[in-house]
Design a protein around this motif. Structure first.
Motif, PDB file in Angstrom:
ATOM      1  N   GLN A   3       0.821  -1.214   0.000  1.00  0.00           N
ATOM      2  CA  GLN A   3       0.000   0.000   0.000  1.00  0.00           C
ATOM      3  C   GLN A   3       0.856   1.266   0.000  1.00  0.00           C
ATOM      4  O   GLN A   3       0.452   2.286  -0.519  1.00  0.00           O
ATOM      5  CB  GLN A   3      -0.915  -0.017   1.232  1.00  0.00           C
ATOM      6  N   ASN A   4       2.064   1.215   0.588  1.00  0.00           N
ATOM      7  CA  ASN A   4       2.929   2.388   0.690  1.00  0.00           C
ATOM      8  C   ASN A   4       3.811   2.592  -0.532  1.00  0.00           C
ATOM      9  O   ASN A   4       4.584   3.547  -0.557  1.00  0.00           O
ATOM     10  CB  ASN A   4       3.818   2.281   1.937  1.00  0.00           C
ATOM     11  N   GLU A   5       3.740   1.716  -1.521  1.00  0.00           N
ATOM     12  CA  GLU A   5       4.601   1.855  -2.699  1.00  0.00           C
ATOM     13  C   GLU A   5       4.147   3.030  -3.549  1.00  0.00           C
ATOM     14  O   GLU A   5       2.968   3.204  -3.819  1.00  0.00           O
ATOM     15  CB  GLU A   5       4.582   0.579  -3.539  1.00  0.00           C
ATOM     16  N   ARG A   6       5.133   3.829  -3.958  1.00  0.00           N
ATOM     17  CA  ARG A   6       4.887   4.967  -4.830  1.00  0.00           C
ATOM     18  C   ARG A   6       5.997   5.025  -5.863  1.00  0.00           C
ATOM     19  O   ARG A   6       7.037   4.396  -5.722  1.00  0.00           O
ATOM     20  CB  ARG A   6       4.871   6.250  -4.008  1.00  0.00           C
ATOM     21  N   TRP A   7       5.774   5.802  -6.922  1.00  0.00           N
ATOM     22  CA  TRP A   7       6.775   5.980  -7.965  1.00  0.00           C
ATOM     23  C   TRP A   7       7.715   7.109  -7.557  1.00  0.00           C
ATOM     24  O   TRP A   7       7.288   8.246  -7.377  1.00  0.00           O
ATOM     25  CB  TRP A   7       6.117   6.308  -9.293  1.00  0.00           C
ATOM     26  N   TYR A   8       8.990   6.785  -7.409  1.00  0.00           N
ATOM     27  CA  TYR A   8      10.022   7.769  -7.104  1.00  0.00           C
ATOM     28  C   TYR A   8      10.958   7.877  -8.301  1.00  0.00           C
ATOM     29  O   TYR A   8      11.053   6.971  -9.131  1.00  0.00           O
ATOM     30  CB  TYR A   8      10.818   7.365  -5.859  1.00  0.00           C
ATOM     31  N   PRO A  52      16.955   7.483 -23.964  1.00  0.00           N
ATOM     32  CA  PRO A  52      15.998   7.714 -22.878  1.00  0.00           C
ATOM     33  C   PRO A  52      15.347   9.092 -22.996  1.00  0.00           C
ATOM     34  O   PRO A  52      15.998  10.059 -23.395  1.00  0.00           O
ATOM     35  CB  PRO A  52      16.838   7.604 -21.611  1.00  0.00           C
ATOM     36  N   LEU A  53      14.083   9.160 -22.661  1.00  0.00           N
ATOM     37  CA  LEU A  53      13.354  10.417 -22.731  1.00  0.00           C
ATOM     38  C   LEU A  53      13.829  11.379 -21.642  1.00  0.00           C
ATOM     39  O   LEU A  53      14.044  12.558 -21.889  1.00  0.00           O
ATOM     40  CB  LEU A  53      11.854  10.157 -22.587  1.00  0.00           C
ATOM     41  N   PHE A  54      14.012  10.872 -20.440  1.00  0.00           N
ATOM     42  CA  PHE A  54      14.548  11.652 -19.325  1.00  0.00           C
ATOM     43  C   PHE A  54      15.979  11.174 -19.112  1.00  0.00           C
ATOM     44  O   PHE A  54      16.192  10.102 -18.544  1.00  0.00           O
ATOM     45  CB  PHE A  54      13.737  11.425 -18.052  1.00  0.00           C
ATOM     46  N   SER A  55      16.952  11.954 -19.548  1.00  0.00           N
ATOM     47  CA  SER A  55      18.332  11.504 -19.411  1.00  0.00           C
ATOM     48  C   SER A  55      18.733  11.470 -17.938  1.00  0.00           C
ATOM     49  O   SER A  55      18.409  12.382 -17.169  1.00  0.00           O
ATOM     50  CB  SER A  55      19.270  12.406 -20.202  1.00  0.00           C
ATOM     51  N   SER A  56      19.409  10.407 -17.560  1.00  0.00           N
ATOM     52  CA  SER A  56      19.913  10.181 -16.199  1.00  0.00           C
ATOM     53  C   SER A  56      18.805  10.059 -15.157  1.00  0.00           C
ATOM     54  O   SER A  56      19.032  10.326 -13.976  1.00  0.00           O
ATOM     55  CB  SER A  56      20.881  11.282 -15.766  1.00  0.00           C
ATOM     56  N   HIS A  57      17.605   9.646 -15.567  1.00  0.00           N
ATOM     57  CA  HIS A  57      16.503   9.460 -14.635  1.00  0.00           C
ATOM     58  C   HIS A  57      15.832   8.108 -14.879  1.00  0.00           C
ATOM     59  O   HIS A  57      15.623   7.722 -16.027  1.00  0.00           O
ATOM     60  CB  HIS A  57      15.454  10.559 -14.780  1.00  0.00           C
ATOM     61  N   VAL A  58      15.490   7.428 -13.808  1.00  0.00           N
ATOM     62  CA  VAL A  58      14.765   6.161 -13.861  1.00  0.00           C
ATOM     63  C   VAL A  58      13.647   6.237 -12.831  1.00  0.00           C
ATOM     64  O   VAL A  58      13.852   6.731 -11.713  1.00  0.00           O
ATOM     65  CB  VAL A  58      15.700   4.963 -13.547  1.00  0.00           C
ATOM     66  N   PHE A  59      12.465   5.768 -13.186  1.00  0.00           N
ATOM     67  CA  PHE A  59      11.336   5.744 -12.265  1.00  0.00           C
ATOM     68  C   PHE A  59      11.291   4.385 -11.579  1.00  0.00           C
ATOM     69  O   PHE A  59      11.335   3.348 -12.245  1.00  0.00           O
ATOM     70  CB  PHE A  59      10.033   5.994 -13.014  1.00  0.00           C
ATOM     71  N   VAL A  60      11.180   4.387 -10.246  1.00  0.00           N
ATOM     72  CA  VAL A  60      11.193   3.152  -9.456  1.00  0.00           C
ATOM     73  C   VAL A  60       9.986   3.156  -8.530  1.00  0.00           C
ATOM     74  O   VAL A  60       9.704   4.154  -7.864  1.00  0.00           O
ATOM     75  CB  VAL A  60      12.491   3.046  -8.611  1.00  0.00           C
ATOM     76  N   ARG A  61       9.288   2.028  -8.484  1.00  0.00           N
ATOM     77  CA  ARG A  61       8.162   1.873  -7.567  1.00  0.00           C
ATOM     78  C   ARG A  61       8.672   1.157  -6.325  1.00  0.00           C
ATOM     79  O   ARG A  61       9.098  -0.002  -6.400  1.00  0.00           O
ATOM     80  CB  ARG A  61       7.043   1.092  -8.234  1.00  0.00           C
ATOM     81  N   CYS A  62       8.636   1.851  -5.170  1.00  0.00           N
ATOM     82  CA  CYS A  62       9.180   1.279  -3.946  1.00  0.00           C
ATOM     83  C   CYS A  62       8.559   1.957  -2.730  1.00  0.00           C
ATOM     84  O   CYS A  62       7.770   2.888  -2.856  1.00  0.00           O
ATOM     85  CB  CYS A  62      10.699   1.400  -3.915  1.00  0.00           C
ATOM     86  N   THR A  63       8.950   1.480  -1.551  1.00  0.00           N
ATOM     87  CA  THR A  63       8.543   2.083  -0.285  1.00  0.00           C
ATOM     88  C   THR A  63       9.734   2.851   0.285  1.00  0.00           C
ATOM     89  O   THR A  63      10.874   2.607  -0.110  1.00  0.00           O
ATOM     90  CB  THR A  63       8.097   1.004   0.719  1.00  0.00           C
ATOM     91  N   PRO A  64       9.499   3.768   1.224  1.00  0.00           N
ATOM     92  CA  PRO A  64      10.631   4.501   1.833  1.00  0.00           C
ATOM     93  C   PRO A  64      11.617   3.594   2.563  1.00  0.00           C
ATOM     94  O   PRO A  64      12.789   3.956   2.709  1.00  0.00           O
ATOM     95  CB  PRO A  64       9.944   5.470   2.798  1.00  0.00           C
ATOM     96  N   ASP A  65      11.196   2.413   3.006  1.00  0.00           N
ATOM     97  CA  ASP A  65      12.105   1.485   3.679  1.00  0.00           C
ATOM     98  C   ASP A  65      13.156   0.911   2.734  1.00  0.00           C
ATOM     99  O   ASP A  65      14.197   0.440   3.188  1.00  0.00           O
ATOM    100  CB  ASP A  65      11.323   0.325   4.306  1.00  0.00           C
ATOM    101  N   GLN A  66      12.895   0.941   1.442  1.00  0.00           N
ATOM    102  CA  GLN A  66      13.785   0.331   0.456  1.00  0.00           C
ATOM    103  C   GLN A  66      14.765   1.326  -0.165  1.00  0.00           C
ATOM    104  O   GLN A  66      15.521   0.967  -1.054  1.00  0.00           O
ATOM    105  CB  GLN A  66      12.944  -0.327  -0.640  1.00  0.00           C
ATOM    106  N   PHE A  67      14.781   2.571   0.294  1.00  0.00           N
ATOM    107  CA  PHE A  67      15.648   3.594  -0.298  1.00  0.00           C
ATOM    108  C   PHE A  67      17.125   3.238  -0.196  1.00  0.00           C
ATOM    109  O   PHE A  67      17.875   3.425  -1.150  1.00  0.00           O
ATOM    110  CB  PHE A  67      15.412   4.951   0.359  1.00  0.00           C
ATOM    111  N   TYR A  68      17.540   2.730   0.948  1.00  0.00           N
ATOM    112  CA  TYR A  68      18.958   2.428   1.137  1.00  0.00           C
ATOM    113  C   TYR A  68      19.427   1.341   0.173  1.00  0.00           C
ATOM    114  O   TYR A  68      20.517   1.431  -0.394  1.00  0.00           O
ATOM    115  CB  TYR A  68      19.230   2.010   2.585  1.00  0.00           C
ATOM    116  N   ASP A  69      18.597   0.326  -0.014  1.00  0.00           N
ATOM    117  CA  ASP A  69      18.943  -0.757  -0.942  1.00  0.00           C
ATOM    118  C   ASP A  69      19.046  -0.237  -2.372  1.00  0.00           C
ATOM    119  O   ASP A  69      19.917  -0.657  -3.141  1.00  0.00           O
ATOM    120  CB  ASP A  69      17.909  -1.876  -0.845  1.00  0.00           C
ATOM    121  N   ILE A  70      18.190   0.688  -2.736  1.00  0.00           N
ATOM    122  CA  ILE A  70      18.214   1.253  -4.092  1.00  0.00           C
ATOM    123  C   ILE A  70      19.441   2.149  -4.274  1.00  0.00           C
ATOM    124  O   ILE A  70      20.097   2.125  -5.304  1.00  0.00           O
ATOM    125  CB  ILE A  70      16.908   2.013  -4.378  1.00  0.00           C
TER     126      ILE A  70
END
Length: 172
Positions: A3-8, A52-70
């Motif tokens: 439920q907490n997953e969002r696109w970052y 790529p349309l957005f150079s040097s950018h990738v969209f990732v669906r995750c939770t705030p707990d997974q930021f360190y792993d990313i």
């Protein structure tokens, strides 16, 4: 799906978007890097490139707990911030990006924030998509309009006879 997953938005090293998407997908994250076909002249030949349309950018669906792993992923620099907060992409903007990339040619990204009034598109036939959560606009050209444009004549290819082919093989 949590439920907490969002696109970052993850900021990557230059030209490392595919590597980051591959690494994050192998870790189990849902990633998206919109790209479009473009052509470049290389050694007098048109080469089709996937840029790529957005150079040097990738969209990732995750939770705030997974930021360190990313952030530990090779090629990832940091998450994108907007107004000193993490930039979160809404689902509506994600649908808009996928629609623009899949249905239109020559999609360009323009900033639509403060002082961006000078970058408004002048072509009345181009389609404009606003990405409110990013403060950007996508300006797209219709597919059918792009196909009606005259195609540049191709350069004649040099034909090799049998002797020149043997000559090239001898010098390898």
């Amino acid at each position: 799906m949590n439920q907490n997953e969002r696109w970052y938005i993850v900021f990557t090293k230059q030209q490392c978007e595919r590597k980051v998407v591959f690494a994050l997908t192998n870790k189990g994250y849902q990633c998206f890097c919109p790209s479009q076909n473009s052509s470049a002249l290389w050694k007098a030949q048109d080469k089709s490139l996937q840029t790529p349309l957005f150079s040097s950018h990738v969209f990732v669906r995750c939770t705030p707990d997974q930021f360190y792993d990313i952030k530990k992923t090779p090629g990832v620099i940091n998450f994108m911030y907007r107004f000193n907060q993490l930039a979160v992409l809404t689902n509506e903007d994600m649908v808009t990006i996928t629609h623009a990339v899949s249905n239109y040619h020559n999609v360009k990204v323009l900033k639509s924030g403060f002082g961006a009034s000078a970058q408004t598109p002048t072509d009345p036939e181009s389609q404009v998509f606003n990405l409110q959560s990013l403060g950007m606009m996508l300006v797209a050209e219709d597919k059918y309009q792009a196909e009606k444009q005259p195609v540049a004549a191709e350069l004649p290819q040099r034909s090799f006879n049998r002797l020149s082919y043997r000559f090239r093989l001898a010098w390898r």
